[in-house]
Design a protein around this motif. Structure first.
Motif, PDB file in Angstrom:
ATOM      1  N   MET A  70      12.258 -30.059  -1.296  1.00 44.29           N
ATOM      2  CA  MET A  70      12.341 -28.874  -0.462  1.00 44.29           C
ATOM      3  C   MET A  70      13.656 -28.156  -0.749  1.00 44.29           C
ATOM      4  N   HIS A  71      13.615 -26.868  -0.817  1.00 46.92           N
ATOM      5  CA  HIS A  71      14.788 -26.042  -1.110  1.00 46.92           C
ATOM      6  C   HIS A  71      15.733 -26.042   0.097  1.00 46.92           C
ATOM      7  N   PRO A  72      17.073 -26.109  -0.121  1.00 46.72           N
ATOM      8  CA  PRO A  72      18.031 -26.178   0.991  1.00 46.72           C
ATOM      9  C   PRO A  72      17.986 -24.971   1.922  1.00 46.72           C
ATOM     10  N   THR A  73      17.414 -23.853   1.491  1.00 47.10           N
ATOM     11  CA  THR A  73      17.368 -22.672   2.356  1.00 47.10           C
ATOM     12  C   THR A  73      15.990 -22.449   2.956  1.00 47.10           C
ATOM     13  N   THR A  74      15.112 -23.425   2.841  1.00 48.04           N
ATOM     14  CA  THR A  74      13.793 -23.321   3.457  1.00 48.04           C
ATOM     15  C   THR A  74      13.924 -23.656   4.935  1.00 48.04           C
ATOM     16  N   GLN A  75      13.474 -22.732   5.773  1.00 56.09           N
ATOM     17  CA  GLN A  75      13.577 -22.926   7.214  1.00 56.09           C
ATOM     18  C   GLN A  75      12.578 -23.988   7.666  1.00 56.09           C
ATOM     19  N   ILE A  76      13.080 -24.956   8.461  1.00 62.42           N
ATOM     20  CA  ILE A  76      12.245 -26.047   8.940  1.00 62.42           C
ATOM     21  C   ILE A  76      11.869 -25.855  10.411  1.00 62.42           C
ATOM     22  N   VAL A  77      12.882 -25.525  11.242  1.00 60.49           N
ATOM     23  CA  VAL A  77      12.683 -25.385  12.686  1.00 60.49           C
ATOM     24  C   VAL A  77      13.410 -24.132  13.151  1.00 60.49           C
ATOM     25  N   GLU A  78      12.847 -23.489  14.166  1.00 55.76           N
ATOM     26  CA  GLU A  78      13.486 -22.318  14.778  1.00 55.76           C
ATOM     27  C   GLU A  78      13.392 -22.446  16.286  1.00 55.76           C
ATOM     28  N   ASN A  79      14.523 -22.179  16.967  1.00 57.90           N
ATOM     29  CA  ASN A  79      14.582 -22.277  18.419  1.00 57.90           C
ATOM     30  C   ASN A  79      15.279 -21.045  18.976  1.00 57.90           C
ATOM     31  N   HIS A  80      14.711 -20.478  20.023  1.00 59.98           N
ATOM     32  CA  HIS A  80      15.314 -19.336  20.725  1.00 59.98           C
ATOM     33  C   HIS A  80      15.682 -19.779  22.134  1.00 59.98           C
ATOM     34  N   ILE A  81      16.835 -19.305  22.601  1.00 62.86           N
ATOM     35  CA  ILE A  81      17.261 -19.634  23.956  1.00 62.86           C
ATOM     36  C   ILE A  81      17.937 -18.431  24.591  1.00 62.86           C
ATOM     37  N   ARG A  82      17.606 -18.195  25.853  1.00 61.72           N
ATOM     38  CA  ARG A  82      18.333 -17.249  26.701  1.00 61.72           C
ATOM     39  C   ARG A  82      19.184 -18.122  27.612  1.00 61.72           C
ATOM     40  N   ILE A  83      20.488 -18.038  27.465  1.00 54.59           N
ATOM     41  CA  ILE A  83      21.386 -18.944  28.170  1.00 54.59           C
ATOM     42  C   ILE A  83      21.726 -18.362  29.541  1.00 54.59           C
ATOM     43  N   SER A  84      20.849 -18.636  30.494  1.00 48.46           N
ATOM     44  CA  SER A  84      21.088 -18.190  31.864  1.00 48.46           C
ATOM     45  C   SER A  84      22.226 -19.008  32.470  1.00 48.46           C
ATOM     46  N   ARG A  85      22.732 -18.544  33.564  1.00 41.07           N
ATOM     47  CA  ARG A  85      23.828 -19.250  34.244  1.00 41.07           C
ATOM     48  C   ARG A  85      23.404 -20.673  34.612  1.00 41.07           C
ATOM     49  N   SER A  86      22.177 -20.849  35.089  1.00 41.97           N
ATOM     50  CA  SER A  86      21.725 -22.181  35.495  1.00 41.97           C
ATOM     51  C   SER A  86      21.585 -23.116  34.290  1.00 41.97           C
ATOM     52  N   LEU A  87      21.076 -22.609  33.153  1.00 43.46           N
ATOM     53  CA  LEU A  87      20.988 -23.450  31.953  1.00 43.46           C
ATOM     54  C   LEU A  87      22.381 -23.823  31.447  1.00 43.46           C
ATOM     55  N   PHE A  88      23.294 -22.866  31.496  1.00 42.54           N
ATOM     56  CA  PHE A  88      24.658 -23.134  31.050  1.00 42.54           C
ATOM     57  C   PHE A  88      25.308 -24.201  31.925  1.00 42.54           C
ATOM     58  N   ASN A  89      25.137 -24.092  33.241  1.00 41.15           N
ATOM     59  CA  ASN A  89      25.701 -25.085  34.159  1.00 41.15           C
ATOM     60  C   ASN A  89      25.088 -26.462  33.920  1.00 41.15           C
ATOM     61  N   GLU A  90      23.784 -26.497  33.655  1.00 50.36           N
ATOM     62  CA  GLU A  90      23.117 -27.767  33.350  1.00 50.36           C
ATOM     63  C   GLU A  90      23.744 -28.422  32.119  1.00 50.36           C
ATOM     64  N   ALA A  91      23.967 -27.628  31.104  1.00 54.03           N
ATOM     65  CA  ALA A  91      24.570 -28.157  29.873  1.00 54.03           C
ATOM     66  C   ALA A  91      26.004 -28.605  30.112  1.00 54.03           C
ATOM     67  N   MET A  92      26.778 -27.809  30.822  1.00 51.75           N
ATOM     68  CA  MET A  92      28.180 -28.146  31.057  1.00 51.75           C
ATOM     69  C   MET A  92      28.316 -29.413  31.901  1.00 51.75           C
ATOM     70  N   ARG A  93      27.479 -29.554  32.929  1.00 53.45           N
ATOM     71  CA  ARG A  93      27.540 -30.759  33.749  1.00 53.45           C
ATOM     72  C   ARG A  93      27.248 -31.995  32.921  1.00 53.45           C
ATOM     73  N   ASP A  94      26.304 -31.880  32.008  1.00 60.97           N
ATOM     74  CA  ASP A  94      25.906 -33.030  31.213  1.00 60.97           C
ATOM     75  C   ASP A  94      26.922 -33.361  30.127  1.00 60.97           C
ATOM     76  N   THR A  95      27.646 -32.366  29.653  1.00 65.16           N
ATOM     77  CA  THR A  95      28.588 -32.610  28.553  1.00 65.16           C
ATOM     78  C   THR A  95      30.044 -32.680  29.013  1.00 65.16           C
ATOM     79  N   GLU A  96      30.272 -32.602  30.334  1.00 66.78           N
ATOM     80  CA  GLU A  96      31.642 -32.688  30.819  1.00 66.78           C
ATOM     81  C   GLU A  96      32.297 -33.942  30.283  1.00 66.78           C
ATOM     82  N   SER A  97      33.522 -33.831  30.025  1.00 68.34           N
ATOM     83  CA  SER A  97      34.284 -34.912  29.419  1.00 68.34           C
ATOM     84  C   SER A  97      34.255 -36.168  30.286  1.00 68.34           C
ATOM     85  N   LYS A  98      33.860 -37.260  29.673  1.00 67.73           N
ATOM     86  CA  LYS A  98      33.896 -38.542  30.360  1.00 67.73           C
ATOM     87  C   LYS A  98      35.341 -38.927  30.657  1.00 67.73           C
TER      88      LYS A  98
END
Length: 172
Positions: free
Chosen positions: A1-29
């Motif tokens: 497979m060629h290195p520039t062949t697209q395999i997966v594509e994902n779209h996201i609208r980063i709403s405030r609630s999604l951002f908070n969900e991500a930040m809570r989960d990745t907060e520094s241990k």
């Protein structure tokens, strides 16, 4: 497979609630452990003061002030400070606009590209991805230099996360 062949594509609208969900989960241990240590030290000091006051026969009314102060301090450390940090990071992500930030993440054979709604593109080689996490609505790729790539579970246009996971497993 060629290195520039697209395999997966994902779209996201980063709403405030999604951002908070991500930040809570990745907060520094490290931050969480530091707050726990501070709480333990403060509780120990509180007990020492309570013992000293009861031993000397002083009024335990002083403990009421200490209780209020400790409660306010721990509330600020565990709720207010992280919330303020999330708010300022989301504001920076929005770059002074009122729009909800959007990202398109394209996965190729050797790397991924994150394209913002302003057109800025960031390329990340797979060996820069240290780990990934799953939350209720997101997959989060934790990369070097503190970069996190958010993937909406419902945002896959081409492929799915299992394909990404197999790529990441083959790299590590």
């Amino acid at each position: 497979m060629h290195p520039t062949t697209q395999i997966v594509e994902n779209h996201i609208r980063i709403s405030r609630s999604l951002f908070n969900e991500a930040m809570r989960d990745t907060e520094s241990k490290t931050y969480k452990k530091a707050v726990q240590k501070i709480a333990l030290v403060l509780a120990s000091l509180y007990l020492i003061i309570a013992f000293f006051l009861s031993y000397t026969g002083c009024s335990l009314l002083l403990l009421l002030g200490e209780s209020v102060f400790l409660t306010a301090l721990l509330f600020w450390l565990t709720v207010m400070l992280p919330g303020t940090r999330r708010h300022s990071k989301y504001k920076a992500l929005k770059q002074g606009t009122d729009r909800i930030p959007e990202r398109t993440t394209l996965f190729y054979q050797n790397h991924l590209s994150v394209i913002s709604d302003t057109g800025k593109e960031t390329t990340i080689p797979y060996d820069d991805i240290r780990s990934w996490q799953e939350t209720r609505h997101l997959y989060i790729l934790n990369c070097n230099n503190g970069i996190c790539v958010l993937l909406d579970k419902n945002g896959f246009v081409i492929g799915n996360f299992q394909m990404i996971s197999s790529i990441l497993d083959s790299v590590s």
